[in-house]
Design an enzyme around this catalytic site. Structure first.
Site, PDB file in Angstrom:
ATOM      1  N   THR A  79       0.865  -1.176   0.000  1.00 20.71           N
ATOM      2  CA  THR A  79       0.000   0.000   0.000  1.00 20.71           C
ATOM      3  C   THR A  79       0.902   1.226   0.000  1.00 20.71           C
ATOM      4  O   THR A  79       1.660   1.453   0.943  1.00 20.71           O
ATOM      5  CB  THR A  79      -0.914   0.024   1.230  1.00 20.71           C
ATOM      6  OG1 THR A  79      -1.718  -1.160   1.227  1.00 20.71           O
ATOM      7  CG2 THR A  79      -1.820   1.246   1.216  1.00 20.71           C
TER       8      THR A  79
ATOM      9  N   LYS B 136      -7.292   1.254  -2.656  1.00 20.89           N
ATOM     10  CA  LYS B 136      -6.880   0.654  -1.383  1.00 20.89           C
ATOM     11  C   LYS B 136      -6.959   1.683  -0.262  1.00 20.89           C
ATOM     12  O   LYS B 136      -7.367   1.369   0.865  1.00 20.89           O
ATOM     13  CB  LYS B 136      -5.460   0.105  -1.485  1.00 20.89           C
ATOM     14  CG  LYS B 136      -4.873  -0.422  -0.164  1.00 20.89           C
ATOM     15  CD  LYS B 136      -5.687  -1.564   0.441  1.00 20.89           C
ATOM     16  CE  LYS B 136      -5.182  -1.955   1.826  1.00 20.89           C
ATOM     17  NZ  LYS B 136      -3.861  -2.573   1.812  1.00 20.89           N
TER      18      LYS B 136
ATOM     19  N   LYS C 101       0.744   4.605   8.510  1.00 16.31           N
ATOM     20  CA  LYS C 101       1.280   5.012   7.210  1.00 16.31           C
ATOM     21  C   LYS C 101       0.180   5.089   6.167  1.00 16.31           C
ATOM     22  O   LYS C 101       0.085   6.072   5.407  1.00 16.31           O
ATOM     23  CB  LYS C 101       2.370   4.025   6.773  1.00 16.31           C
ATOM     24  CG  LYS C 101       2.929   4.245   5.380  1.00 16.31           C
ATOM     25  CD  LYS C 101       2.283   3.331   4.322  1.00 16.31           C
ATOM     26  CE  LYS C 101       2.584   1.869   4.574  1.00 16.31           C
ATOM     27  NZ  LYS C 101       2.016   1.000   3.502  1.00 16.31           N
TER      28      LYS C 101
END
Length: 346
Positions: free
Chosen positions: A100, A175, A243
């Site tokens: 990701t 995502k 993150k």
């Protein structure tokens, strides 16, 4: 690629990468692996994978190169450095990033690969460690179904749902949408458990009840029981979730929109990282509501919290995720009266 099975390289054999690479190996593909910590690839090598001393060496003879890395900076280095995969892979190779990461970085890698007569596609996944182990991940591709046809048989060794979003970087954006929704669900789960416990309810019964209705979520049904058991082992690391949320906030700023639920979750997960929880599972957000002794037993130390970033105009929303407060706003990091975190901060 010929009619024979393509050769595979896999870079990044951590919590998610190792089981994914294992499924590819079990399907009969020749797999070469690399990981910064070699011991994390030992089980794959024992099963028949070859070891390479660098990403470039792993990719040198591969038809398809998969990466599952930690941060966008890692992705940029592994792909775009002078000895990176874009240059090291052979002509015609597919470069598939499962990390990701940043949508813009995915577009940059795609464009650089095309210049080199190679094919790069962003393919972040969702399903966590359990999905990786079971081979039931959801794959989110930044390309068309037609584009992905040459690599689909390999993708199907570890995924059971595939979504095509049609263009480089769009898989990453999709995502991030998943992570934005999950972020609010995680906060909701932790809020609900805290309210049940402080309200004198049986929290397990509460989870059973909420899990049958509109208040349910995968976060609540799958991770709520772990909270009640005091199980903080990672299926997905707190620091990686922080993150992901940060990437979503960054993109929202580029698009000039506000994601208040996501920003709240970022503040809480950033706090959790600061006080020692970055290597715990995402369900450890519930420890922010726990008694100090219980948090300490899980390895957390509230004295490590840097509250300066949450104070008035000194609060930098790029760091804390609060979205930029009006003067006088008191965000959770400041632990003012009635902040709701459940701690005695005297």
């Amino acid at each position: 690629m010929t009619n024979s099975k393509p050769k595979i390289a896999f870079v990044g054999t951590g919590i998610m990468g190792a089981p994914i690479a294992g499924h590819i190996l079990d399907a009969g593909y020749e797999v070469t692996v690399y990981n910064r910590t070699k011991s994390k690839a030992d089980a794959l090598v024992a099963k028949g994978a070859a070891w390479a001393d660098s990403p470039a060496k792993a990719a040198a003879d591969a038809d398809i190169v998969f990466t599952m890395l930690g941060y966008p900076s890692d992705v940029e280095d592994v792909y775009l450095a002078s000895e990176g995969l874009v240059r090291a892979a052979k002509k015609g190779a597919w470069l598939v990033d499962l990390t990701t990461s940043s949508p813009q970085l995915a577009r940059d890698i795609h464009d650089a690969a095309e210049v080199e007569d190679k094919h790069a596609v962003d393919c972040p996944v969702t399903g966590g460690e359990g999905g990786a182990i079971a081979g039931t991940l959801t794959l989110i591709l930044g390309c068309t179904e037609q584009d992905a046809a040459p690599i689909l048989p390999v993708l199907e060794t570890f995924g059971d749902k595939v979504f095509y979003f049609g263009g480089a970087g769009k898989g990453q954006t999709a995502k991030l949408c998943n992570q934005v929704s999950l972020a609010s669900c995680m906060v909701g789960m932790a809020d609900a458990v805290a309210l049940a416990e402080q309200g004198g309810l049986d929290p397990k019964l509460m989870l059973d009840m909420v899990g049958t209705g509109m208040g349910s979520s995968v976060a609540l049904t799958n991770l709520g029981p772990k909270v009640l058991e005091g199980d903080w082992k990672p299926g997905f690391l707190v620091e990686h979730f922080r993150k992901d949320i940060g990437l979503a906030i960054s993109q929202s700023e580029d698009l000039e929109i506000t994601l208040p639920g996501c920003e709240t979750a970022y503040t809480l997960y950033d706090m959790l990282c600061q006080i020692g929880g970055k290597r715990l599972g995402t369900q450890a957000i519930a420890l922010l509501y726990a008694e100090q002794a219980d948090a300490a037993a899980a390895g957390l130390d509230w004295s490590k919290l840097d509250t300066s970033q949450f104070e008035d105009e000194g609060c930098d929303h790029h760091e804390c995720g609060c979205g930029g407060h009006d003067e006088g706003h008191e965000c959770c990091g400041g632990h003012g009266d009635g902040c709701g975190c459940g701690h005695d901060h005297a």
